[in-house]
Design a protein around this motif. Structure first.
Motif, PDB file in Angstrom:
ATOM      1  N   ASN A  94      27.841  40.519   3.018  1.00 13.94           N
ATOM      2  CA  ASN A  94      29.119  40.186   3.467  1.00 13.94           C
ATOM      3  C   ASN A  94      29.170  38.697   4.071  1.00 13.94           C
ATOM      4  O   ASN A  94      29.845  38.383   4.969  1.00 13.94           O
ATOM      5  N   ASN A  95      28.123  38.174   3.805  1.00 17.19           N
ATOM      6  CA  ASN A  95      27.971  36.716   4.252  1.00 17.19           C
ATOM      7  C   ASN A  95      27.678  36.592   5.786  1.00 17.19           C
ATOM      8  O   ASN A  95      28.248  35.625   6.547  1.00 17.19           O
ATOM      9  N   ILE A 136      28.361  45.756  12.771  1.00 17.86           N
ATOM     10  CA  ILE A 136      28.705  46.108  11.144  1.00 17.86           C
ATOM     11  C   ILE A 136      29.951  46.467  10.838  1.00 17.86           C
ATOM     12  O   ILE A 136      30.514  46.251   9.739  1.00 17.86           O
ATOM     13  N   GLU A 137      30.632  47.191  11.744  1.00 23.20           N
ATOM     14  CA  GLU A 137      31.939  47.707  11.529  1.00 23.20           C
ATOM     15  C   GLU A 137      33.000  46.676  11.460  1.00 23.20           C
ATOM     16  O   GLU A 137      34.009  46.650  10.715  1.00 23.20           O
ATOM     17  N   GLU A 138      32.737  45.412  11.974  1.00 26.69           N
ATOM     18  CA  GLU A 138      33.652  44.282  12.229  1.00 26.69           C
ATOM     19  C   GLU A 138      33.297  43.452  11.040  1.00 26.69           C
ATOM     20  O   GLU A 138      34.442  42.846  10.259  1.00 26.69           O
ATOM     21  N   ASP A 139      32.083  43.240  10.576  1.00 22.71           N
ATOM     22  CA  ASP A 139      31.514  42.267   9.506  1.00 22.71           C
ATOM     23  C   ASP A 139      31.754  42.611   8.236  1.00 22.71           C
ATOM     24  O   ASP A 139      31.637  42.011   7.295  1.00 22.71           O
ATOM     25  N   ALA A 140      31.445  44.114   8.188  1.00 20.82           N
ATOM     26  CA  ALA A 140      31.468  44.743   6.635  1.00 20.82           C
ATOM     27  C   ALA A 140      32.445  46.116   6.446  1.00 20.82           C
ATOM     28  O   ALA A 140      31.799  47.245   6.273  1.00 20.82           O
ATOM     29  N   PRO A 141      33.698  45.815   6.807  1.00 23.91           N
ATOM     30  CA  PRO A 141      34.322  47.097   6.931  1.00 23.91           C
ATOM     31  C   PRO A 141      34.405  47.726   5.532  1.00 23.91           C
ATOM     32  O   PRO A 141      34.831  48.909   5.478  1.00 23.91           O
ATOM     33  N   ILE A 200      31.898  50.626   5.191  1.00 21.04           N
ATOM     34  CA  ILE A 200      31.850  51.694   6.355  1.00 21.04           C
ATOM     35  C   ILE A 200      31.916  53.023   5.816  1.00 21.04           C
ATOM     36  O   ILE A 200      31.145  53.998   6.180  1.00 21.04           O
ATOM     37  N   GLU A 201      32.775  53.501   4.819  1.00 19.14           N
ATOM     38  CA  GLU A 201      32.544  54.875   4.249  1.00 19.14           C
ATOM     39  C   GLU A 201      31.242  55.221   3.460  1.00 19.14           C
ATOM     40  O   GLU A 201      30.628  56.301   3.736  1.00 19.14           O
ATOM     41  N   GLU A 202      30.529  54.415   3.018  1.00 22.04           N
ATOM     42  CA  GLU A 202      29.315  54.571   2.288  1.00 22.04           C
ATOM     43  C   GLU A 202      28.164  54.648   3.549  1.00 22.04           C
ATOM     44  O   GLU A 202      27.303  55.644   3.315  1.00 22.04           O
TER      45      GLU A 202
END
Length: 261
Positions: free
Chosen positions: A185-186, A195-200, A203-205
């Motif tokens: 996610n760069n 990570i919740e903010e940068d790779a939403p 999240i499920e995985e």
């Protein structure tokens, strides 16, 4: 930056200006990219003249106590950084990391810090000459270890050490999965930070890799971790040597262990 952060920095500047041993104050962490919020700590680097090294390193707590009501402070050997003093201040309560370095040690960082204050232009000049580089994971290093780690997790599952499995999965998220997700996610590979903010989209995985203290949950979380790793590894497979047999045998062992418990 909030008022509590600004006020604390002003106190530090006032104290350090009056101490001839110090050459400047730098800031790292979230101040660098302007992402501070009310939950952010302060990462300050206090740069001093090397001739005072013994004196300063012996009296860091005393120096830190001049910056406010110091509730507790301890050195950072547990994170591999003995020059670091981790502090908790009160009124208002605030976490502050103070790293004490000589000007020669300023180049050791991984990100270019901000100059908060300097006695002369030597710090700015030095920073302009240094090329900082944030460390990215070596994917081959990861692949060489990942399947050994999976086997380790399977042994703990088989023994019924479910708390150990929960810890192990957290380690894999912080060391392998989180960095690879953030890179995809760069974002900088800082474990699972923000990570919740940068790779939403992940999240499920990622949620599926979190286990509770129960056999089925631990097994499914290990399987989900493997699945997510294989998905992320695809971006690098032409660049690395895949440990195919280790992958096959460690997964086979996990399945055998699960069937037997």
């Amino acid at each position: 930056m909030l008022k509590q952060h600004k006020d604390f920095i002003q106190i530090v500047k006032k104290q350090i200006k009056d101490d001839e041993r110090f050459m400047g104050i730098l800031a790292g962490g979230s101040m660098i990219n302007n992402t501070m919020d009310q939950f952010s700590d302060l990462d300050l680097i206090l740069v001093y003249d090397a001739i005072f090294q013994d004196d300063i390193m012996m009296n860091r707590l005393q120096i830190a106590s001049r910056f406010g009501r110091l509730l507790s402070g301890f050195t950072g050997e547990h994170v591999g950084e003995p020059r670091l003093l981790i502090c908790l201040y009160n009124a208002p309560i605030l976490h502050v990391d103070l790293k004490f370095v000589t000007i020669e040690e300023v180049k050791d960082g991984v990100e270019k810090p901000l100059v908060v204050w300097q006695r002369n232009s030597s710090l700015s000049q030095l920073l302009s000459e240094i090329k900082y580089s944030f460390p990215f994971p070596d994917i081959q290093w990861v692949e060489d270890r990942f399947w050994v780690w999976i086997h380790y997790g399977a042994t703990k599952l088989g023994r019924g050490e479910f708390f150990e499995v929960v810890d192990f999965l957290s380690f894999l998220r912080g060391t392998v999965i989180g960095p690879l997700v953030l890179m995809k996610n760069n974002s900088l590979p800082r474990g699972v930070r923000r990570i919740e903010e940068d790779a939403p989209d992940f999240i499920e995985e990622l949620e599926k890799t979190v286990a509770i203290h129960e056999k089925e949950s631990c097994y499914n979380a290990i399987k989900s971790t493997i699945s997510l790793y294989l998905n992320l590894r695809r971006d690098y497979e032409i660049e690395i040597q895949i440990k195919s047999e280790a992958q096959q045998e460690s997964i086979k062992y996990l399945e055998e262990v699960y069937r037997e418990i």
